[in-house]
Design an enzyme around this catalytic site. Sequence first.
Site, PDB file in Angstrom:
ATOM      1  CB  CYS A  31     -34.521  -8.134 -12.147  1.00 56.79           C
ATOM      2  SG  CYS A  31     -34.726  -6.713 -11.079  1.00 56.79           S
ATOM      3  CB  CYS A  34     -33.636  -8.772  -8.646  1.00 56.21           C
ATOM      4  SG  CYS A  34     -35.241  -8.101  -9.074  1.00 56.21           S
TER       5      CYS A  34
END
Length: 166
Positions: A31, A34
Amino acid sequence: MVAQISTKAELNEFTGDANKLTVIDFTASWCPPCQAIKPIFEGLANQNADVNFLKVDLSEGTNDLATEYSVTAMPTFIFLVGTKEVHRIRGANPAALKSTVAQFAKPASSGAFSGQGQTLSGKGGSSLSAATYNVSNSLTAAWSNTNPQAKVLIALCAAYVFFWLI
């Protein structure tokens, strides 16, 4: 320090103190948002030793904690005081993350200056400024979490009021 957990039992080890803030980062290695907010989260963990910072890696798929907290996007930050959820941030929003940690973190008292103190006017304490500070933080967090389209609508309404009603 950020501790990595994956089970409810591991989470329970960190949420025993009913007054202590715990921040859980539901993240994944694949991600990009993230990974972008990871250094900020780790920096907050280093600056706030009195707060539990936990990471749940969902790279391999969901787990029981993600299901229990209804995590549907990554990153998602869950803020717990004791075992009670007090706030949630979906997405990589550094300003909201910082302000929410500041809002709910309770610094450990050294005992040396734990009293209310006096102002120059002689009146005790600074509860008004502390309340103003908390309101300011909650307003900042609320504005940071507001949908960008809603922000544009608010700005347009303010401009309308300014130009037509004044």
